[in-house]
Design a protein around this motif. Structure first.
Motif, PDB file in Angstrom:
ATOM      1  N   LEU A  53       0.836  -1.200   0.000  1.00 14.64           N
ATOM      2  CA  LEU A  53       0.000   0.000   0.000  1.00 14.64           C
ATOM      3  C   LEU A  53       0.872   1.252   0.000  1.00 14.64           C
ATOM      4  O   LEU A  53       0.590   2.222  -0.717  1.00 14.64           O
ATOM      5  CB  LEU A  53      -0.932   0.002   1.207  1.00 14.64           C
ATOM      6  CG  LEU A  53      -1.778   1.258   1.407  1.00 14.64           C
ATOM      7  CD1 LEU A  53      -2.713   1.477   0.220  1.00 14.64           C
ATOM      8  CD2 LEU A  53      -2.570   1.154   2.712  1.00 14.64           C
ATOM      9  N   LEU A  54       1.927   1.219   0.764  1.00 15.47           N
ATOM     10  CA  LEU A  54       2.865   2.343   0.816  1.00 15.47           C
ATOM     11  C   LEU A  54       3.399   2.663  -0.579  1.00 15.47           C
ATOM     12  O   LEU A  54       3.430   3.825  -0.995  1.00 15.47           O
ATOM     13  CB  LEU A  54       4.018   1.997   1.760  1.00 15.47           C
ATOM     14  CG  LEU A  54       5.139   3.023   1.876  1.00 15.47           C
ATOM     15  CD1 LEU A  54       4.665   4.229   2.670  1.00 15.47           C
ATOM     16  CD2 LEU A  54       6.351   2.382   2.542  1.00 15.47           C
ATOM     17  N   LEU A  55       3.801   1.638  -1.327  1.00 14.53           N
ATOM     18  CA  LEU A  55       4.335   1.875  -2.672  1.00 14.53           C
ATOM     19  C   LEU A  55       3.250   2.360  -3.637  1.00 14.53           C
ATOM     20  O   LEU A  55       3.529   3.191  -4.508  1.00 14.53           O
ATOM     21  CB  LEU A  55       5.013   0.619  -3.222  1.00 14.53           C
ATOM     22  CG  LEU A  55       6.327   0.223  -2.553  1.00 14.53           C
ATOM     23  CD1 LEU A  55       6.934  -0.988  -3.245  1.00 14.53           C
ATOM     24  CD2 LEU A  55       7.312   1.377  -2.504  1.00 14.53           C
ATOM     25  N   ARG A  56       2.022   1.859  -3.465  1.00 18.50           N
ATOM     26  CA  ARG A  56       0.929   2.360  -4.316  1.00 18.50           C
ATOM     27  C   ARG A  56       0.652   3.836  -4.025  1.00 18.50           C
ATOM     28  O   ARG A  56       0.448   4.635  -4.941  1.00 18.50           O
ATOM     29  CB  ARG A  56      -0.341   1.527  -4.114  1.00 18.50           C
ATOM     30  CG  ARG A  56      -0.285   0.181  -4.822  1.00 18.50           C
ATOM     31  CD  ARG A  56      -1.637  -0.522  -4.872  1.00 18.50           C
ATOM     32  NE  ARG A  56      -2.158  -0.884  -3.574  1.00 18.50           N
ATOM     33  CZ  ARG A  56      -1.815  -1.982  -2.893  1.00 18.50           C
ATOM     34  NH1 ARG A  56      -0.946  -2.834  -3.406  1.00 18.50           N
ATOM     35  NH2 ARG A  56      -2.341  -2.236  -1.718  1.00 18.50           N
ATOM     36  N   GLY A  65       8.738  11.122   1.916  1.00 13.01           N
ATOM     37  CA  GLY A  65       9.876  10.201   1.892  1.00 13.01           C
ATOM     38  C   GLY A  65      10.261   9.646   3.249  1.00 13.01           C
ATOM     39  O   GLY A  65      10.493   8.450   3.387  1.00 13.01           O
ATOM     40  N   LYS A  66      10.345  10.487   4.276  1.00 15.55           N
ATOM     41  CA  LYS A  66      10.743  10.004   5.608  1.00 15.55           C
ATOM     42  C   LYS A  66       9.709   9.040   6.166  1.00 15.55           C
ATOM     43  O   LYS A  66      10.041   8.050   6.799  1.00 15.55           O
ATOM     44  CB  LYS A  66      10.944  11.170   6.579  1.00 15.55           C
ATOM     45  CG  LYS A  66      12.196  11.944   6.338  1.00 15.55           C
ATOM     46  CD  LYS A  66      13.401  11.107   6.682  1.00 15.55           C
ATOM     47  CE  LYS A  66      14.657  11.920   6.476  1.00 15.55           C
ATOM     48  NZ  LYS A  66      15.856  11.130   6.648  1.00 15.55           N
ATOM     49  N   TYR A  67       8.435   9.320   5.919  1.00 15.49           N
ATOM     50  CA  TYR A  67       7.379   8.428   6.393  1.00 15.49           C
ATOM     51  C   TYR A  67       7.496   7.066   5.711  1.00 15.49           C
ATOM     52  O   TYR A  67       7.305   6.028   6.343  1.00 15.49           O
ATOM     53  CB  TYR A  67       6.002   9.037   6.143  1.00 15.49           C
ATOM     54  CG  TYR A  67       4.870   8.192   6.647  1.00 15.49           C
ATOM     55  CD1 TYR A  67       4.616   8.084   8.017  1.00 15.49           C
ATOM     56  CD2 TYR A  67       4.070   7.466   5.767  1.00 15.49           C
ATOM     57  CE1 TYR A  67       3.586   7.291   8.488  1.00 15.49           C
ATOM     58  CE2 TYR A  67       3.042   6.667   6.233  1.00 15.49           C
ATOM     59  CZ  TYR A  67       2.807   6.586   7.589  1.00 15.49           C
ATOM     60  OH  TYR A  67       1.786   5.786   8.051  1.00 15.49           O
ATOM     61  N   GLN A  68       7.824   7.071   4.431  1.00 11.86           N
ATOM     62  CA  GLN A  68       8.026   5.807   3.705  1.00 11.86           C
ATOM     63  C   GLN A  68       9.107   4.968   4.388  1.00 11.86           C
ATOM     64  O   GLN A  68       8.949   3.762   4.572  1.00 11.86           O
ATOM     65  CB  GLN A  68       8.460   6.081   2.266  1.00 11.86           C
ATOM     66  CG  GLN A  68       7.433   6.721   1.384  1.00 11.86           C
ATOM     67  CD  GLN A  68       8.036   7.107   0.042  1.00 11.86           C
ATOM     68  OE1 GLN A  68       9.040   6.538  -0.386  1.00 11.86           O
ATOM     69  NE2 GLN A  68       7.420   8.056  -0.625  1.00 11.86           N
ATOM     70  N   GLN A  69      10.193   5.632   4.747  1.00 17.35           N
ATOM     71  CA  GLN A  69      11.306   4.922   5.376  1.00 17.35           C
ATOM     72  C   GLN A  69      10.898   4.324   6.717  1.00 17.35           C
ATOM     73  O   GLN A  69      11.231   3.170   7.016  1.00 17.35           O
ATOM     74  CB  GLN A  69      12.490   5.869   5.575  1.00 17.35           C
ATOM     75  CG  GLN A  69      13.126   6.308   4.278  1.00 17.35           C
ATOM     76  CD  GLN A  69      14.241   7.317   4.479  1.00 17.35           C
ATOM     77  OE1 GLN A  69      14.816   7.402   5.565  1.00 17.35           O
ATOM     78  NE2 GLN A  69      14.548   8.079   3.448  1.00 17.35           N
ATOM     79  N   VAL A  70      10.151   5.091   7.495  1.00 16.48           N
ATOM     80  CA  VAL A  70       9.722   4.616   8.818  1.00 16.48           C
ATOM     81  C   VAL A  70       8.783   3.414   8.680  1.00 16.48           C
ATOM     82  O   VAL A  70       8.953   2.407   9.367  1.00 16.48           O
ATOM     83  CB  VAL A  70       9.042   5.757   9.614  1.00 16.48           C
ATOM     84  CG1 VAL A  70       8.366   5.233  10.866  1.00 16.48           C
ATOM     85  CG2 VAL A  70      10.055   6.837   9.964  1.00 16.48           C
ATOM     86  N   ALA A 119      15.535   0.246  -1.282  1.00 18.33           N
ATOM     87  CA  ALA A 119      15.133   1.045  -2.443  1.00 18.33           C
ATOM     88  C   ALA A 119      14.529   2.377  -2.010  1.00 18.33           C
ATOM     89  O   ALA A 119      14.797   3.424  -2.623  1.00 18.33           O
ATOM     90  CB  ALA A 119      14.138   0.266  -3.305  1.00 18.33           C
ATOM     91  N   ILE A 120      13.731   2.359  -0.943  1.00 17.59           N
ATOM     92  CA  ILE A 120      13.109   3.596  -0.462  1.00 17.59           C
ATOM     93  C   ILE A 120      14.162   4.557   0.078  1.00 17.59           C
ATOM     94  O   ILE A 120      14.148   5.748  -0.246  1.00 17.59           O
ATOM     95  CB  ILE A 120      12.026   3.285   0.597  1.00 17.59           C
ATOM     96  CG1 ILE A 120      10.801   2.667  -0.089  1.00 17.59           C
ATOM     97  CG2 ILE A 120      11.635   4.536   1.371  1.00 17.59           C
ATOM     98  CD1 ILE A 120       9.748   2.142   0.872  1.00 17.59           C
ATOM     99  N   VAL A 121      15.063   4.051   0.890  1.00 15.49           N
ATOM    100  CA  VAL A 121      16.107   4.923   1.457  1.00 15.49           C
ATOM    101  C   VAL A 121      16.978   5.512   0.350  1.00 15.49           C
ATOM    102  O   VAL A 121      17.352   6.680   0.390  1.00 15.49           O
ATOM    103  CB  VAL A 121      16.951   4.153   2.497  1.00 15.49           C
ATOM    104  CG1 VAL A 121      18.169   4.958   2.908  1.00 15.49           C
ATOM    105  CG2 VAL A 121      16.095   3.806   3.714  1.00 15.49           C
TER     106      VAL A 121
END
Length: 150
Positions: A53-56, A65-70, A119-121
């Motif tokens: 869901l995060l990637l969608r 971006g920071k939220y994605q990493q967390v 990949a996110i970082v």
């Protein structure tokens, strides 16, 4: 003095039994173990689905971006904790094949979540579509395996 020595010896024996018993793997019966396996698969599938869901949402520029990493790191950590807890359960011999399947799927999830986090970082967004496809496929595999244990 003798009663004190006996009390200390009894206390020492009790500590050895308690501490030694804490090191042995749990050996639940077949039904309990199967319930635990299903729960471990469902928990892992939930974390995989969260990252998918995060990637969608990232694709729609709806997640900073920071939220994605967390989120990615928390999901990866949660799967690691689930693996550690479930891995400490001793299956009955008839559950060996299921144990191998469950732990293999959980290991695959851990590896894939690590790839996604990296990949996110690195902000390697070109990899996101392929990773999303892999996450969705793994989510199906985990859910199917959990449903097969009902």
């Amino acid at each position: 003095m003798r009663s004190t020595a006996r009390a200390l010896a009894a206390l020492g024996t009790a500590l050895v039994v308690l501490l030694g018993g804490g090191c042995a793997p749990q050996s639940p019966d077949h039904t309990s173990w199967t319930d635990q396996a299903r729960q471990a698969l469902e928990d892992t599938a939930s974390q995989v689905a969260t990252v998918a869901l995060l990637l969608r949402l990232e694709r729609e520029n709806k997640v900073p971006g920071k939220y994605q990493q967390v989120v990615a790191q928390d999901s990866e950590s949660a799967v690691g904790a689930t693996m550690a807890k479930f891995g400490g359960e001793q299956p009955e011999p008839r559950d060996d094949a299921t144990y191998k399947r469950v732990t293999s799927l959980m290991s695959d999830a851990s590896d894939l979540l690590s790839e996604v986090r990296i990949a996110i970082v690195r902000r390697d967004s070109d990899r996101y579509p392929r990773l999303l496809d892999q996450l969705e496929g793994l989510d199906r595999d985990l859910t199917d395996a959990a449903d097969g244990l009902r």
